[in-house]
Write a protein that holds these residues in place. Structure first.
Motif, PDB file in Angstrom:
ATOM      1  N   THR A  84       1.024  -1.018   0.154  1.00 50.39           N
ATOM      2  CA  THR A  84       0.020  -0.308   0.107  1.00 50.39           C
ATOM      3  C   THR A  84       0.747   1.414   0.146  1.00 50.39           C
ATOM      4  O   THR A  84       2.245   1.143   0.491  1.00 50.39           O
ATOM      5  N   PHE A  85       0.310   2.799  -0.720  1.00 49.53           N
ATOM      6  CA  PHE A  85       1.178   3.741  -0.828  1.00 49.53           C
ATOM      7  C   PHE A  85       0.493   5.036   0.261  1.00 49.53           C
ATOM      8  O   PHE A  85      -0.753   4.411   0.374  1.00 49.53           O
ATOM      9  N   LEU A  94       4.686   6.668  -0.050  1.00 51.15           N
ATOM     10  CA  LEU A  94       5.393   5.718   1.053  1.00 51.15           C
ATOM     11  C   LEU A  94       5.065   4.353   0.903  1.00 51.15           C
ATOM     12  O   LEU A  94       4.270   4.363   0.999  1.00 51.15           O
ATOM     13  N   LEU A  95       6.454   3.417   0.519  1.00 54.21           N
ATOM     14  CA  LEU A  95       5.260   1.911   0.258  1.00 54.21           C
ATOM     15  C   LEU A  95       5.378   1.615   2.180  1.00 54.21           C
ATOM     16  O   LEU A  95       6.367   1.267   2.795  1.00 54.21           O
ATOM     17  N   LEU A  96       4.331   1.265   2.592  1.00 50.46           N
ATOM     18  CA  LEU A  96       3.718  -0.228   3.640  1.00 50.46           C
ATOM     19  C   LEU A  96       3.567  -1.459   2.777  1.00 50.46           C
ATOM     20  O   LEU A  96       2.585  -1.272   2.262  1.00 50.46           O
ATOM     21  N   PHE A  98       3.482  -5.407   2.317  1.00 50.46           N
ATOM     22  CA  PHE A  98       2.072  -6.035   2.989  1.00 50.46           C
ATOM     23  C   PHE A  98       2.799  -7.475   4.128  1.00 50.46           C
ATOM     24  O   PHE A  98       1.896  -6.842   4.876  1.00 50.46           O
ATOM     25  N   THR A  99       3.471  -7.146   3.895  1.00 47.10           N
ATOM     26  CA  THR A  99       4.325  -7.686   5.833  1.00 47.10           C
ATOM     27  C   THR A  99       4.433  -6.810   6.254  1.00 47.10           C
ATOM     28  O   THR A  99       4.339  -7.291   7.376  1.00 47.10           O
ATOM     29  N   ARG A 100       4.538  -5.761   6.042  1.00 44.85           N
ATOM     30  CA  ARG A 100       4.163  -5.090   7.400  1.00 44.85           C
ATOM     31  C   ARG A 100       3.155  -4.046   7.674  1.00 44.85           C
ATOM     32  O   ARG A 100       2.943  -3.722   8.478  1.00 44.85           O
ATOM     33  N   GLN A 101       2.352  -5.167   7.564  1.00 49.84           N
ATOM     34  CA  GLN A 101       0.282  -4.075   7.892  1.00 49.84           C
ATOM     35  C   GLN A 101      -0.188  -5.251   8.768  1.00 49.84           C
ATOM     36  O   GLN A 101       0.352  -6.158   8.790  1.00 49.84           O
ATOM     37  N   MET A 102      -0.432  -4.454   8.821  1.00 47.92           N
ATOM     38  CA  MET A 102      -2.331  -5.200  10.408  1.00 47.92           C
ATOM     39  C   MET A 102      -3.427  -4.900  10.241  1.00 47.92           C
ATOM     40  O   MET A 102      -3.177  -4.101  10.083  1.00 47.92           O
ATOM     41  N   VAL A 124      10.357   2.838   3.837  1.00 47.67           N
ATOM     42  CA  VAL A 124       9.084   2.213   3.993  1.00 47.67           C
ATOM     43  C   VAL A 124       8.784   2.486   5.261  1.00 47.67           C
ATOM     44  O   VAL A 124       9.314   3.114   6.072  1.00 47.67           O
ATOM     45  N   ALA A 125       6.751   2.087   4.647  1.00 52.51           N
ATOM     46  CA  ALA A 125       6.378   2.667   6.435  1.00 52.51           C
ATOM     47  C   ALA A 125       6.255   1.280   6.763  1.00 52.51           C
ATOM     48  O   ALA A 125       6.425  -0.061   6.719  1.00 52.51           O
ATOM     49  N   SER A 126       6.281   0.829   8.771  1.00 51.76           N
ATOM     50  CA  SER A 126       5.453  -0.225   9.049  1.00 51.76           C
ATOM     51  C   SER A 126       4.368  -0.109  10.237  1.00 51.76           C
ATOM     52  O   SER A 126       4.838   1.008  11.250  1.00 51.76           O
TER      53      SER A 126
END
Length: 276
Positions: A84-85, A94-96, A98-102, A124-126
């Protein structure tokens, strides 16, 4: 050396008809965008340094919503193959991953994230903030003033990011009203628990505030024939409706008035004690 994806103090090195350049400190001169009129060579300016879509190092005086090493509350603008951006105030989102999503992520929604550099030095974001910040008190001290960002809610209270470095908890009973995720505020370290975790408070009850609250309680009692249908067992909403304070601060004020033998406390009401 400049710090990429962070705010740096830059020196204007050249000004042309169409562009302003700053000393790149190892990157040669770099374009400086969004500059105000009237800047001259030799002037200094705080600017956010990043790599643009062409992978060139550039800088902007426009304010980024977050930088590497910080937490922020950012909006989802689109979805892609890798994740997700998020809009973080720059032309390149900024890229979020998929592995850093909740949980479920929706376009247009806002989410608390931590910004960091991945193995390829890309920002990247988490959403997994707890993997980047410590829950241990570290060098914090009781009653120390801290900067907070509300990052989530649990059954016990609200989680908060402390100084972009640590995580703590504000318990529901310490609040006069619910907090909004993503909101920022000053707070205080209320308690350091035996396990090293941090209890926070945003409703500090210093002597002046406590005295004013006690006086307000006595005033309302006198104006209502010596009795109020609110007590230390009342809900936080009812207490806030009467006194605009948290339940815990109200209970502390009641306890002090009770010790002075000025009031009587029952589960349903408080009452003035007749004075000689």
């Amino acid at each position: 050396m400049l710090k990429l994806y962070q705010t740096n103090l830059l020196t204007i090195s050249d000004i042309t008809e169409y562009s302003v350049y700053a000393d790149g400190d190892g990157y040669s001169d770099i374009p400086l965008r969004d500059t105000p009129e009237g800047m001259e060579v030799g002037d200094e300016a705080w600017a956010f340094v990043y790599r643009d879509a062409s992978d060139d190092v550039v800088a902007t005086m426009a304010k980024a919503y977050a930088q590497v090493g910080e937490c922020a509350y950012l909006e989802v603008v689109s979805n892609g193959d890798r994740g997700t951006f998020l809009d973080w105030g720059l032309p390149k989102d900024l890229l979020l991953p998929f592995t850093r999503q909740m949980g479920k992520i929706r376009e247009g929604g806002f989410y608390c994230v931590y910004v960091y550099l991945d193995d390829d030095d890309r920002p990247v974001a988490s959403m997994k903030i707890h993997q980047h910040l410590s829950e241990d008190y570290g060098d914090l001290e009781i009653n120390e003033t801290v900067d907070l960002m509300i990052s989530g809610e649990t059954d016990l209270g609200f989680r908060a990011v402390i100084n972009n470095e640590q995580l703590g908890m504000i318990y529901h009973e310490e609040l006069s009203r619910p907090l909004k995720i993503g909101s920022r505020m000053k707070g205080w370290v209320q308690k350091i628990r035996e396990d090293g975790k941090i209890n926070l408070n945003i409703n500090r009850l210093d002597n002046d505030t406590r005295n004013n609250l006690e006086e307000e309680i006595l005033t309302q009692l006198k104006e209502n024939s010596g009795r109020l249908n609110v007590s230390d067992k009342s809900s936080p909403d009812i207490i806030y409706e009467h006194f605009n304070v948290s339940k815990n601060n109200f209970k502390r004020a009641l306890g002090n008035l009770y010790k002075q033998k000025l009031i009587y406390i029952s589960p349903q009401f408080i009452e003035l004690v007749p004075q000689d």
